[in-house]
Design an enzyme around this catalytic site. Structure first.
Site, PDB file in Angstrom:
ATOM      1  N   ASP A  96       0.699  -1.401   0.115  1.00  0.00           N
ATOM      2  CA  ASP A  96       0.120  -0.090  -0.064  1.00  0.00           C
ATOM      3  C   ASP A  96       0.844   1.398  -0.003  1.00  0.00           C
ATOM      4  O   ASP A  96       2.193   1.220   0.221  1.00  0.00           O
ATOM      5  CB  ASP A  96      -0.964   0.154   1.062  1.00  0.00           C
ATOM      6  CG  ASP A  96      -0.279   0.331   2.672  1.00  0.00           C
ATOM      7  OD1 ASP A  96       0.984   0.226   2.496  1.00  0.00           O
ATOM      8  OD2 ASP A  96      -0.811  -0.047   3.346  1.00  0.00           O
ATOM      9  N   ASP A 300      -8.034  -7.399   0.367  1.00  0.00           N
ATOM     10  CA  ASP A 300      -7.220  -7.626   1.310  1.00  0.00           C
ATOM     11  C   ASP A 300      -8.075  -7.147   2.754  1.00  0.00           C
ATOM     12  O   ASP A 300      -8.889  -6.343   2.586  1.00  0.00           O
ATOM     13  CB  ASP A 300      -5.898  -6.684   1.220  1.00  0.00           C
ATOM     14  CG  ASP A 300      -6.147  -5.357   1.850  1.00  0.00           C
ATOM     15  OD1 ASP A 300      -6.738  -4.525   0.935  1.00  0.00           O
ATOM     16  OD2 ASP A 300      -5.853  -5.062   2.910  1.00  0.00           O
ATOM     17  N   CYS A 338     -14.275 -27.865   6.626  1.00  0.00           N
ATOM     18  CA  CYS A 338     -12.719 -27.311   6.210  1.00  0.00           C
ATOM     19  C   CYS A 338     -12.166 -28.485   6.277  1.00  0.00           C
ATOM     20  O   CYS A 338     -11.783 -29.295   7.200  1.00  0.00           O
ATOM     21  CB  CYS A 338     -12.675 -26.261   7.116  1.00  0.00           C
ATOM     22  SG  CYS A 338     -10.963 -25.646   6.957  1.00  0.00           S
ATOM     23  N   CYS A 340      -8.593 -27.775   6.358  1.00  0.00           N
ATOM     24  CA  CYS A 340      -7.176 -27.313   6.487  1.00  0.00           C
ATOM     25  C   CYS A 340      -6.710 -28.186   7.493  1.00  0.00           C
ATOM     26  O   CYS A 340      -7.171 -28.894   8.474  1.00  0.00           O
ATOM     27  CB  CYS A 340      -7.179 -25.731   7.089  1.00  0.00           C
ATOM     28  SG  CYS A 340      -7.498 -25.668   8.783  1.00  0.00           S
ATOM     29  N   CYS A 343      -8.146 -28.105  11.143  1.00  0.00           N
ATOM     30  CA  CYS A 343      -9.277 -28.595  11.416  1.00  0.00           C
ATOM     31  C   CYS A 343      -9.145 -30.399  10.961  1.00  0.00           C
ATOM     32  O   CYS A 343      -9.772 -31.133  11.676  1.00  0.00           O
ATOM     33  CB  CYS A 343     -10.327 -28.288   9.980  1.00  0.00           C
ATOM     34  SG  CYS A 343     -10.739 -26.538  10.526  1.00  0.00           S
ATOM     35  N   HIS A 369      -6.566 -21.450  10.392  1.00  0.00           N
ATOM     36  CA  HIS A 369      -7.747 -21.841   9.865  1.00  0.00           C
ATOM     37  C   HIS A 369      -8.431 -20.765   9.040  1.00  0.00           C
ATOM     38  O   HIS A 369      -9.152 -20.933   8.231  1.00  0.00           O
ATOM     39  CB  HIS A 369      -8.625 -22.584  11.032  1.00  0.00           C
ATOM     40  CG  HIS A 369     -10.057 -22.387  10.690  1.00  0.00           C
ATOM     41  ND1 HIS A 369     -10.652 -23.411   9.845  1.00  0.00           N
ATOM     42  CD2 HIS A 369     -11.130 -21.523  10.870  1.00  0.00           C
ATOM     43  CE1 HIS A 369     -12.009 -22.964   9.631  1.00  0.00           C
ATOM     44  NE2 HIS A 369     -12.331 -21.846  10.380  1.00  0.00           N
TER      45      HIS A 369
END
Ligand SMILES: [Zn+2]
Length: 409
Positions: A96, A300, A338, A340, A343, A369
């Site tokens: 940015d 973002d 999920c 991931c 998880c 997560h």
């Protein structure tokens, strides 16, 4: 024809929603994309290996000009070979301009035509940020996408205040473009490293086979608060200067959500179709879906990382507060749909225990997560647009969230 720093191709659309490829000098990014925020050279609570792993596979992250400029400072970043080398990340990065952070300082800043004077939040020293300084800092950081230096009006700014701010932003955009173009003739330490493949991380994403300039890309920012006429004028003035991509700035800064979506819904479809469109600082999973519906390609937000540190998980059934006593002996993962790493391995009972014990692993696992959930949601969105089922996906996604939210509270 001269080569451009990025190439953007839309491969499928569904209404205004679109999916495509953003090719950068540091790998290919599928859009719509969510970019985890790496404020001070770190996506808080996450190792870079995790960002690269298959369950996250973040292709691009954010770096923060304001923070990195103040600490460790630009001379240090230059001396260590640019931001990518410094932090050990070889994939794409967007920085940015520092404009938003300086704006957030409120009373501590003074804006003039030349730029913004403010006091550093670290040591109270007087600093000055301008389009030229911001371009120089972002050049030294060596990010792949640079943002113009803009001024953000408050969400509920009246028309005259919003106009003044929008016009200043347009003049600063021109100065940013000029300063940026001059700097692109000078290689940064980061640029030199591109060919040498020496950064610690793994690229492991398809690399563009030539055709790009190898330089940084520059995005313009549309301002104008909630005033549609000002937004449209800002859009015309910004596209006239010409940028590699376009962002909507100054949203999600205190205005009502419906007002924000009205602006996005009106303005996003007017942005050049052949350039990536970026909605800055937004938002929740529902917000991402809403933005995509209006044709936004890039997002973002600090929510997945910040809320993870505060004990809140984003799931397909809404937000989950890990401190809640009802999870004390709950053997389910955070989100049963999920896959991931967190998880697959850990229970709510354990995560709650970690969090209440003040163990840092609690925040780390929740952050992981949350990032996986945001990034996986975007993967599903892309798939649904490709198969022409985005509308159905959107309906199911939001219905599930709104039904479940009532159940959790
Ligand atoms: Zn998970």
């Amino acid at each position: 024809m001269s080569k451009s720093p990025i190439r953007f191709t839309v491969s499928a659309t569904d209404g205004f929603a679109r999916t495509g490829l953003l090719e950068t000098r540091r790998g290919v990014i599928e859009t719509p994309v969510f970019m985890p925020v790496g404020t001070a050279g770190t996506v808080k609570g996450t190792r870079f290996e995790e960002l690269e792993a298959a369950d996250l596979d973040a292709r691009i992250i954010l770096g923060n000009t304001y923070h990195l400029w103040l600490r460790p400072g630009i001379e240090t970043i230059r001396a260590v070979g640019g931001l990518h080398r410094f932090i050990g990340w070889e994939r794409a990065m967007l920085t940015d301009s520092g404009g938003f952070q300086v704006w957030s300082l409120g009373e501590l800043r003074r804006i003039s035509e030349a730029g913004t004077e403010f006091r550093s939040h670290i040591d109270g020293s007087l600093r000055f940020l301008s389009p030229e300084v911001s371009m120089e800092v972002q050049h030294a950081l060596g990010s792949d996408v640079v943002m113009v230096f803009d001024e953000c009006a408050p969400g509920e700014a009246a028309a005259d205040e919003a106009r003044r701010s929008m016009e200043l932003t347009a003049r600063w955009a021109k100065r940013s473009r000029e300063a940026f173009d001059k700097l692109q003739d000078v290689a940064t330490p980061g640029d030199l490293l591109l060919d040498q493949n020496k950064v610690g991380g793994t690229l492991a994403v398809p690399v563009v086979q030539g055709g790009l300039s190898g330089k940084q890309a520059l995005f313009g920012i549309i301002q104008g608060a909630t005033h549609l006429d000002l937004r449209k004028e800002s859009l015309a003035r910004t596209t006239e200067i010409g940028f590699d991509g376009y962002a909507l700035g100054g949203l999600s800064v205190g205005e009502e959500k419906e007002v924000m979506w009205e602006v996005v819904g009106e303005v996003a479809p007017l942005l050049p179709v052949d350039r990536p469109r970026y909605l800055m600082g937004v938002g929740t999973p529902e917000d991402l879906i809403e933005g995509i519906t209006s044709g936004i390609d890039m997002f973002d937000c600090v929510l997945p990382t910040r809320n993870g540190r505060n004990g809140q998980a984003f799931t397909s059934l809404g937000k989950l507060n890990i401190k809640n006593a009802r999870w004390t002996r709950d053997l389910r993962p955070l989100d049963e749909s999920c896959s991931c790493a967190v998880c697959l391995r850990h229970t709510r009972a354990y995560l709650r225990h970690l969090y209440l014990s003040g163990e840092m692993l609690g925040s780390i696992l929740l952050t992981h997560h949350n990032l996986a959930f945001f990034l996986d949601t975007m993967r599903r969105v892309r798939q649904s647009i490709r198969s022409g089922q985005f509308t159905q996906f959107r309906r199911e996604f939001t219905e599930r969230l709104s039904t479940a939210r009532d159940a959790d509270d």
